[in-house]
Write an enzyme that holds these catalytic residues in place. Structure first.
Site, PDB file in Angstrom:
ATOM      1  N   SER A 205       0.847  -1.208   0.000  1.00  0.00           N
ATOM      2  CA  SER A 205       0.000   0.000   0.000  1.00  0.00           C
ATOM      3  C   SER A 205       0.877   1.250   0.000  1.00  0.00           C
ATOM      4  CB  SER A 205      -0.876   0.019   1.262  1.00  0.00           C
ATOM      5  OG  SER A 205      -1.666  -1.139   1.336  1.00  0.00           O
TER       6      SER A 205
ATOM      7  N   GLU B  58      -6.804   1.653 -14.429  1.00  0.00           N
ATOM      8  CA  GLU B  58      -6.578   0.340 -13.810  1.00  0.00           C
ATOM      9  C   GLU B  58      -7.773  -0.023 -12.922  1.00  0.00           C
ATOM     10  OE1 GLU B  58      -2.893   0.125 -11.645  1.00  0.00           O
ATOM     11  OE2 GLU B  58      -3.382  -1.828 -10.767  1.00  0.00           O
TER      12      GLU B  58
HETATM   13  C1  LIG Z   1      -2.757 -12.011  -6.740  1.00  0.00           C
HETATM   14  C2  LIG Z   1      -2.063 -10.690  -6.619  1.00  0.00           C
HETATM   15  C3  LIG Z   1      -1.718  -9.986  -7.765  1.00  0.00           C
HETATM   16  C4  LIG Z   1      -1.028  -8.779  -7.666  1.00  0.00           C
HETATM   17  N1  LIG Z   1      -0.580  -8.168  -8.818  1.00  0.00           N
HETATM   18  C5  LIG Z   1       0.277  -7.121  -8.701  1.00  0.00           C
HETATM   19  C6  LIG Z   1       0.948  -6.612  -9.869  1.00  0.00           C
HETATM   20  O1  LIG Z   1       0.748  -7.098 -10.990  1.00  0.00           O
HETATM   21  N2  LIG Z   1       1.836  -5.594  -9.699  1.00  0.00           N
HETATM   22  C7  LIG Z   1       2.091  -5.038  -8.475  1.00  0.00           C
HETATM   23  O2  LIG Z   1       2.901  -4.116  -8.404  1.00  0.00           O
HETATM   24  N3  LIG Z   1       1.472  -5.504  -7.345  1.00  0.00           N
HETATM   25  C8  LIG Z   1       0.591  -6.539  -7.438  1.00  0.00           C
HETATM   26  N4  LIG Z   1      -0.024  -7.046  -6.303  1.00  0.00           N
HETATM   27  C9  LIG Z   1       0.260  -6.439  -5.014  1.00  0.00           C
HETATM   28  C10 LIG Z   1      -0.951  -5.710  -4.410  1.00  0.00           C
HETATM   29  O3  LIG Z   1      -1.223  -4.524  -5.128  1.00  0.00           O
HETATM   30  C11 LIG Z   1      -0.632  -5.465  -2.928  1.00  0.00           C
HETATM   31  O4  LIG Z   1      -0.685  -6.731  -2.285  1.00  0.00           O
HETATM   32  C12 LIG Z   1      -1.612  -4.498  -2.289  1.00  0.00           C
HETATM   33  O5  LIG Z   1      -1.421  -3.191  -2.775  1.00  0.00           O
HETATM   34  C13 LIG Z   1      -1.488  -4.467  -0.756  1.00  0.00           C
HETATM   35  O6  LIG Z   1      -0.160  -4.346  -0.344  1.00  0.00           O
HETATM   36  P1  LIG Z   1       0.435  -5.356   0.784  1.00  0.00           P
HETATM   37  O7  LIG Z   1       0.105  -6.724   0.322  1.00  0.00           O
HETATM   38  O8  LIG Z   1       1.838  -5.017   1.024  1.00  0.00           O
HETATM   39  O9  LIG Z   1      -0.441  -5.076   2.055  1.00  0.00           O
HETATM   40  P2  LIG Z   1      -0.135  -3.954   3.173  1.00  0.00           P
HETATM   41  O10 LIG Z   1       0.102  -2.648   2.511  1.00  0.00           O
HETATM   42  O11 LIG Z   1       0.890  -4.474   4.115  1.00  0.00           O
HETATM   43  O12 LIG Z   1      -1.539  -3.898   3.914  1.00  0.00           O
HETATM   44  C14 LIG Z   1      -1.923  -4.752   5.012  1.00  0.00           C
HETATM   45  C15 LIG Z   1      -3.245  -4.237   5.570  1.00  0.00           C
HETATM   46  O13 LIG Z   1      -3.055  -2.925   6.094  1.00  0.00           O
HETATM   47  C16 LIG Z   1      -3.985  -2.050   5.508  1.00  0.00           C
HETATM   48  N5  LIG Z   1      -3.395  -0.710   5.367  1.00  0.00           N
HETATM   49  C17 LIG Z   1      -2.195  -0.375   4.820  1.00  0.00           C
HETATM   50  N6  LIG Z   1      -2.027   0.935   4.850  1.00  0.00           N
HETATM   51  C18 LIG Z   1      -3.136   1.456   5.435  1.00  0.00           C
HETATM   52  C19 LIG Z   1      -3.574   2.777   5.741  1.00  0.00           C
HETATM   53  N7  LIG Z   1      -2.839   3.849   5.436  1.00  0.00           N
HETATM   54  N8  LIG Z   1      -4.780   2.924   6.328  1.00  0.00           N
HETATM   55  C20 LIG Z   1      -5.551   1.854   6.629  1.00  0.00           C
HETATM   56  N9  LIG Z   1      -5.196   0.598   6.360  1.00  0.00           N
HETATM   57  C21 LIG Z   1      -4.019   0.404   5.770  1.00  0.00           C
HETATM   58  C22 LIG Z   1      -4.306  -2.647   4.166  1.00  0.00           C
HETATM   59  O14 LIG Z   1      -5.530  -2.159   3.641  1.00  0.00           O
HETATM   60  C23 LIG Z   1      -4.340  -4.116   4.519  1.00  0.00           C
HETATM   61  O15 LIG Z   1      -5.587  -4.449   5.045  1.00  0.00           O
HETATM   62  C24 LIG Z   1      -0.748  -8.241  -6.385  1.00  0.00           C
HETATM   63  C25 LIG Z   1      -1.138  -8.928  -5.234  1.00  0.00           C
HETATM   64  C26 LIG Z   1      -1.744 -10.153  -5.330  1.00  0.00           C
HETATM   65  C27 LIG Z   1      -2.033 -10.927  -4.080  1.00  0.00           C
END
Ligand SMILES: Cc1cc2nc3c(=O)[nH]c(=O)nc-3n(C[C@H](O)[C@H](O)[C@H](O)COP(=O)(O)OP(=O)(O)OC[C@H]3O[C@@H](n4cnc5c(N)ncnc54)[C@H](O)[C@@H]3O)c2cc1C
Length: 378
Positions: free
Chosen positions: A130, A240
């Site tokens: 995120s 997107e």
């Molecule tokens: C199947 C799949 C395909 C994907 N494809 C791509 C791709 O092609 N390219 C790419 O670059 N990425 C890709 N992603 C990555 C995806 O965009 C990220 O997993 C997503 O943005 C969340 O990031 P994170 O997993 O690090 O979760 P985190 O950022 O660690 O979040 C964990 C939790 O904390 C919450 N959170 C975080 N920040 C805040 C805030 N400020 N306020 C409130 N809540 C918050 C989140 O909502 C979540 O519930 C993919 C992921 C998956 C699983």
């Protein structure tokens, strides 16, 4: 395309998908991967990147046609393929069309249209999801070249991609203002793919970890202006998110269709499941929620077509439509009873494919933050 032409195009697309994907979907789901050939086949059928300009071999349509293909894939229950397709045709190709040099467009777009080159977009890192501004992958200038180091995680199409748009720090300490994008040719030395990440759903979209160790990129690999990577990503995000909403609305519609067929057939207590008031009310609720979301999706798609879709509207749409998708598909699955939980019934695939929609492309929580910021101004 006018509405009539678009309806004919959707029918043609469905027939092509029925022929090319339906007979194989269970095998590909079990293998957790589609064969590379699928992308050539979709290219030959004229279904890849249709809204790219004709000079690159594409049909030169409006983005509406690309959204229609995403919808038909999703409606048919091919959620994983819809995601991989969306990354390739709805994200990577438009990034290159909008911000690439003539040389970059000529190098990549014709091959993306035929399926010879498959695209991926790599922003996320193990320590930066995120919070994309915390990425650590970096590119350092060395003479005329850039030297790229770092790693990315969860990259859709990562196992098969021929080109990856990579976000990297080019001016350390400046965060978003020091981030640039590069088009990385995956045949370059120093590029490596980790093992395929095993997921609970969307098995037909491969998801990979990517590694860059002293990958030497020519100066011409820079996409758009130096240190403007974030501006580019923010510019392209509404499209997107519109693509994700197209998946959400059409998948919910497809799930409702197969649920109606099932409840009309299935009997309990000497009557069809469709005859219970609970079933009738559930179907009514699901249909209403889908209709409300479809109306907002179409409004946003029209706004995008006239260049007026705001970041807040796209965030509201992504949030609302993906939450609706997960909720309504769960309600549909319930009407299948135990059969809904088995992989033999496609409703279970609609269910597991849906769950990631509330996470990738910006989580529901981040969407709410964006909307709140637009309300409060901070
Ligand atoms: C199947 C799949 C395909 C994907 N494809 C791509 C791709 O092609 N390219 C790419 O670059 N990425 C890709 N992603 C990555 C995806 O965009 C990220 O997993 C997503 O943005 C969340 O990031 P994170 O997993 O690090 O979760 P985190 O950022 O660690 O979040 C964990 C939790 O904390 C919450 N959170 C975080 N920040 C805040 C805030 N400020 N306020 C409130 N809540 C918050 C989140 O909502 C979540 O519930 C993919 C992921 C998956 C699983």
């Amino acid at each position: 395309m006018d509405n009539e032409e678009l309806t004919l195009f959707r029918d043609m697309t469905r027939r092509a998908l029925e022929q090319e994907i339906s007979p194989n979907i269970e095998e590909w789901e079990a293998q957790h991967m589609v064969p590379r050939q699928l992308w050539h086949t979709l290219g030959q059928a004229g279904l890849l990147c249709p809204d790219m300009p004709e000079e690159f071999g594409a049909a030169g349509t409006t983005p509406q046609v690309t959204f229609a293909i995403i919808e038909e894939l999703s409606r048919m229950g091919f959620g994983g393929i819809a995601s991989g397709y969306g990354i390739h045709s709805n994200i990577v190709a438009p990034y290159i069309e909008h911000f690439g040099t003539e040389e970059q467009k000529a190098q990549w777009l014709p091959k993306m249209v035929t399926g010879e080159a498959l695209g991926a977009l790599a922003m996320t890192e193990p320590g930066a999801g995120s919070d994309v501004q915390s990425i650590r992958t970096n590119a350092v200038k060395d003479g005329d070249e850039w030297v790229l180091n770092g790693s990315k995680i969860f990259i859709t199409n990562g196992m098969l991609a021929d080109l990856v748009i990579v976000a990297a720090i080019t001016d350390p300490g400046k965060g978003a203002k020091g981030t640039s994008l590069f088009i990385v040719d995956t045949t370059l030395p120093g590029f490596a793919r980790g093992k395929k990440i095993e997921k609970m759903g969307q098995h037909t979209s491969d998801t990979a970890e990517l590694f860059f160790q002293d990958v030497r990129l020519p100066a011409s690999a820079l996409l758009g202006e130096l240190n403007k990577g974030f501006v580019i990503m923010m510019t392209e995000l509404p499209r997107e998110r519109l693509g994700i909403a197209a998946q959400a609305v059409a998948a919910a519609e497809g799930a409702l269709d197969i649920t109606v067929d099932y409840v009309l057939e299935r009997k309990a207590f000497g009557q069809t499941v469709a005859s219970f008031q609970n079933t009738r009310f559930t179907l009514a609720e699901v249909k209403t929620e889908i209709a409300v979301n479809r109306a907002f999706y179409e409004k946003c798609a029209e706004a995008y077509a006239s260049d007026s879709l705001s970041a807040e509207e796209a965030a509201m749409l992504k949030y609302a439509s993906t939450e609706m998708q997960c909720k309504t598909i769960d309600q549909c699955l319930q009407l299948f009873g135990g059969y809904g939980y088995t992989i033999e019934y496609p409703i279970s695939r609609f269910y597991t494919d849906a769950r990631i929609q509330r996470i990738y492309g910006g989580t529901s929580e981040i969407m709410k933050e964006l909307v709140a910021r637009s309300i409060l101004g901070r």
